[in-house]
Write a protein that holds these residues in place. Structure first.
Motif, PDB file in Angstrom:
ATOM      1  N   HIS A  61       0.820  -1.213   0.000  1.00 25.54           N
ATOM      2  CA  HIS A  61       0.000   0.000   0.000  1.00 25.54           C
ATOM      3  C   HIS A  61       0.859   1.269   0.000  1.00 25.54           C
ATOM      4  O   HIS A  61       1.845   1.347   0.731  1.00 25.54           O
ATOM      5  CB  HIS A  61      -0.915   0.003   1.225  1.00 25.54           C
ATOM      6  N   PRO A  62       0.482   2.295  -0.793  1.00 24.84           N
ATOM      7  CA  PRO A  62       1.286   3.520  -0.831  1.00 24.84           C
ATOM      8  C   PRO A  62       1.199   4.355   0.435  1.00 24.84           C
ATOM      9  O   PRO A  62       2.146   5.050   0.800  1.00 24.84           O
ATOM     10  CB  PRO A  62       0.706   4.295  -2.033  1.00 24.84           C
ATOM     11  N   ASN A  63       0.064   4.336   1.126  1.00 22.60           N
ATOM     12  CA  ASN A  63      -0.086   5.092   2.381  1.00 22.60           C
ATOM     13  C   ASN A  63      -1.149   4.432   3.263  1.00 22.60           C
ATOM     14  O   ASN A  63      -2.241   4.972   3.452  1.00 22.60           O
ATOM     15  CB  ASN A  63      -0.446   6.561   2.113  1.00 22.60           C
ATOM     16  N   PRO A  64      -0.826   3.269   3.836  1.00 20.11           N
ATOM     17  CA  PRO A  64      -1.835   2.502   4.582  1.00 20.11           C
ATOM     18  C   PRO A  64      -2.393   3.209   5.809  1.00 20.11           C
ATOM     19  O   PRO A  64      -3.519   2.927   6.227  1.00 20.11           O
ATOM     20  CB  PRO A  64      -1.086   1.224   4.984  1.00 20.11           C
ATOM     21  N   TYR A  65      -1.638   4.136   6.375  1.00 19.13           N
ATOM     22  CA  TYR A  65      -2.078   4.781   7.602  1.00 19.13           C
ATOM     23  C   TYR A  65      -2.522   6.221   7.347  1.00 19.13           C
ATOM     24  O   TYR A  65      -2.340   7.111   8.176  1.00 19.13           O
ATOM     25  CB  TYR A  65      -0.964   4.722   8.652  1.00 19.13           C
ATOM     26  N   ARG A  66      -3.141   6.422   6.201  1.00 17.59           N
ATOM     27  CA  ARG A  66      -3.638   7.751   5.837  1.00 17.59           C
ATOM     28  C   ARG A  66      -4.739   8.205   6.788  1.00 17.59           C
ATOM     29  O   ARG A  66      -4.802   9.370   7.170  1.00 17.59           O
ATOM     30  CB  ARG A  66      -4.159   7.713   4.403  1.00 17.59           C
ATOM     31  N   PHE A  67      -5.644   7.290   7.151  1.00 21.65           N
ATOM     32  CA  PHE A  67      -6.792   7.663   7.965  1.00 21.65           C
ATOM     33  C   PHE A  67      -6.819   7.010   9.339  1.00 21.65           C
ATOM     34  O   PHE A  67      -7.766   7.202  10.097  1.00 21.65           O
ATOM     35  CB  PHE A  67      -8.088   7.329   7.220  1.00 21.65           C
ATOM     36  N   ILE A  68      -5.811   6.222   9.655  1.00 18.50           N
ATOM     37  CA  ILE A  68      -5.742   5.628  10.983  1.00 18.50           C
ATOM     38  C   ILE A  68      -4.280   5.562  11.406  1.00 18.50           C
ATOM     39  O   ILE A  68      -3.407   5.215  10.614  1.00 18.50           O
ATOM     40  CB  ILE A  68      -6.376   4.218  11.005  1.00 18.50           C
ATOM     41  N   TYR A 420     -12.449  12.619  -3.273  1.00 22.92           N
ATOM     42  CA  TYR A 420     -11.769  13.365  -4.331  1.00 22.92           C
ATOM     43  C   TYR A 420     -10.439  12.693  -4.670  1.00 22.92           C
ATOM     44  O   TYR A 420     -10.147  12.394  -5.823  1.00 22.92           O
ATOM     45  CB  TYR A 420     -11.501  14.803  -3.871  1.00 22.92           C
ATOM     46  N   SER A 421      -9.628  12.478  -3.656  1.00 20.82           N
ATOM     47  CA  SER A 421      -8.339  11.799  -3.806  1.00 20.82           C
ATOM     48  C   SER A 421      -8.418  10.477  -3.049  1.00 20.82           C
ATOM     49  O   SER A 421      -8.842  10.446  -1.890  1.00 20.82           O
ATOM     50  CB  SER A 421      -7.201  12.658  -3.239  1.00 20.82           C
ATOM     51  N   GLY A 454      -8.889  15.321   1.844  1.00 22.48           N
ATOM     52  CA  GLY A 454      -9.602  14.954   3.063  1.00 22.48           C
ATOM     53  C   GLY A 454     -10.699  13.949   2.803  1.00 22.48           C
ATOM     54  O   GLY A 454     -10.796  13.339   1.737  1.00 22.48           O
ATOM     55  N   LEU A 455     -11.561  13.783   3.800  1.00 20.51           N
ATOM     56  CA  LEU A 455     -12.674  12.834   3.708  1.00 20.51           C
ATOM     57  C   LEU A 455     -13.878  13.496   3.037  1.00 20.51           C
ATOM     58  O   LEU A 455     -14.941  13.661   3.638  1.00 20.51           O
ATOM     59  CB  LEU A 455     -13.037  12.329   5.101  1.00 20.51           C
ATOM     60  N   LYS A 456     -13.683  13.863   1.785  1.00 23.12           N
ATOM     61  CA  LYS A 456     -14.752  14.509   1.012  1.00 23.12           C
ATOM     62  C   LYS A 456     -14.875  13.835  -0.347  1.00 23.12           C
ATOM     63  O   LYS A 456     -13.872  13.544  -0.996  1.00 23.12           O
ATOM     64  CB  LYS A 456     -14.460  15.993   0.806  1.00 23.12           C
TER      65      LYS A 456
END
Length: 480
Positions: A61-68, A420-421, A454-456
């Motif tokens: 994964h490129p960024n597994p801890y993006r949201f946790i 979005y991303s 973000g979370l949008k």
């Protein structure tokens, strides 16, 4: 005579080359993925599989801890391992792994459910017999499929099998793959019975406690489960192919369900559709992207060039994690095995040239180039409307963001089903050593044109309720 020999040699070479180009890898052995759901795993086997899963995600994964936070995730996983029983059925272990992978909050990384579902259905196991939706923290019946008892639309379910509605919603959210709370609730509402199956080991009868809005009294009923083929989902079924038609000589309707299939075929489909618009002198085009499941994001650029007013690009940039597993999966999907030795072939494909020459496990940054619209005389100059909903996913969501960012028209409906991303391009499939459960992991992080991370998800210009018909809204508001 010499010319004939030369031509024979040329033809022979072309035949051989064609054979080599068409030859692909042998199909993967899927037999290991068909799961005996009732078989048991030991605690040691489960711990080993959990460690394998988390280590693979960390690697691929490129960024597994993006949201946790990493520490929080690992603490959660350690707690799950500590509280494992001495043994567990494969289906219940699959449910546990699903909760773990959902914790990363990446809608493209997932543990496969089809192999588990196949065995479950084959054994004539049952599912919850009612469709339901989550509405303001309440569970309400949305489609009565039971002939024994009339439970009207809107009836509130307060409890199932002794578990309160609040706790059920909390538990189901742990198995919903979408990235935001509101999208998760819509995802569950689309197929409440399926998510109930993903969450609980209930397979025969369902004790339901319920009440109507006009009554403060609770009532109860016990319903038998239904077979998979007898289920009726609240979500409307949609066509599985792209289509185009003229609506009452006022507007063209282009229904796009995905960006899959042969690239030349879809380009020709777009070309014929816009030619028909010109021939009928149509000045309004409606793009229906509801339940768009994704696919190849560059197909959206082929579509946008017909009505874009300025140069555009599908994304701002992307970060690609180039692991050996990702390369192998890419080759298997896109590059015939017999020509992989010819390295310059990778420069032909838009994606493979991104990682051509990349170091092992390198994170490669790709800045996408602007695409040009068609010349003025070939372009559609009418009004364009894009319909989106919470199932407009992946490449469909990328298209919606591009459409919005470059002011290609108006978006009508609901926010898209992807951020979005977002992380995606989950090509590589993995199989756990003991349970033989399969899963996939994202390898690319896509950054939207507007740089929102973000979370949008992509918001419509005109937001209308799910119960409203966006086609009628567009025709009444903008066309008539």
């Amino acid at each position: 005579m010499k010319k004939k020999i030369v031509w024979l040699i040329v033809i022979s070479l072309l035949v051989v080359l064609s054979y080599l180009l068409l030859r692909t890898d042998p199909p993967m052995d899927d037999s290991i993925r068909f799961i005996e759901t009732d078989s048991y795993l030991t605690k040691k086997e489960m711990i080993n599989d959990i460690d394998t899963l988390t280590a693979t995600i960390e690697k691929i994964h490129p960024n597994p801890y993006r949201f946790i936070q990493k520490e929080r995730l690992l603490s959660k996983v350690d707690s799950l391992k500590t509280h494992l029983p001495d043994s567990l059925t494969r289906i219940n272990f699959w449910r546990l792994l699903d909760r773990i992978i959902i914790s990363y909050n990446d809608a493209h990384s997932k543990i496969e459910d089809s192999y588990v579902l196949t065995d479950y259905v084959k054994k004539q196991n049952r599912f919850f017999p009612l469709s339901a939706r989550i509405e303001k923290d309440k569970i309400r019946i949305s489609n009565n499929q039971n002939t024994e008892q009339d439970l009207s639309d809107g009836t509130e379910i307060t409890e199932i099998n002794g578990i309160s509605a609040r706790d059920i919603i909390r538990d189901l959210l742990q198995h919903a793959a979408k990235e935001t709370h509101s999208l998760k609730l819509l995802e569950i509402s689309d197929d409440f019975g399926f998510y109930l199956w993903k969450t609980y080991d209930w397979s025969s009868e369902f004790a339901i406690q319920y009440k109507n809005d006009e009554s403060t009294f609770l009532d109860s009923i016990v319903l038998k489960g239904v077979k998979w083929g007898s289920r009726k989902n609240s979500a409307k079924s949609e066509t599985d192919s792209n289509s185009f038609k003229i609506l009452n000589n006022d507007a063209g309707l282009l229904k796009i369900v995905n960006f899959n299939g042969d690239e030349n075929e879809i380009k020709n489909f777009f070309k014929q559709s816009f030619r028909s618009l010109a021939e009928h002198n149509i000045s309004h085009l409606i793009l229906d992207f509801r339940r768009h499941s994704g696919g190849t994001d560059s197909y959206g650029e082929h579509l946008a060039k017909y009505f874009a007013k300025e140069p555009f690009r599908k994304l701002s940039k992307a970060y690609w994690k180039i692991t050996p597993e990702f390369k192998e999966a890419f080759d298997r999907r896109f590059v015939p095995e017999t020509i992989r030795w010819f390295k310059p072939i990778y420069l032909v494909n838009e994606y493979s040239r991104i990682f051509y020459g990349a170091k092992q496990n390198e994170m490669v940054t790709v800045n996408y180039e602007l695409k040009q619209p068609l010349p003025e005389e070939e372009r559609f100059h009418g009004n364009v409307y894009l319909i989106t909903d919470h199932n407009t996913f992946s490449a469909g969501s990328i298209f919606a963001e591009m459409f919005k960012y470059y002011n290609m028209g108006k978006i009508i409906g609901q926010p898209t089903g992807n951020l979005y991303s977002f992380n995606g391009f989950a090509l590589a499939n993995f199989t756990l050593p003991h349970s033989k459960l399969s899963y996939q992991v994202s390898s690319v992080y896509n950054v939207a044109n507007n740089q929102e991370e973000g979370l949008k998800s992509v918001e419509p210009d005109d937001s209308i309720g799910l119960e409203e018909d966006p086609l009628e809204y567009i025709i009444d508001t903008y066309i008539r």
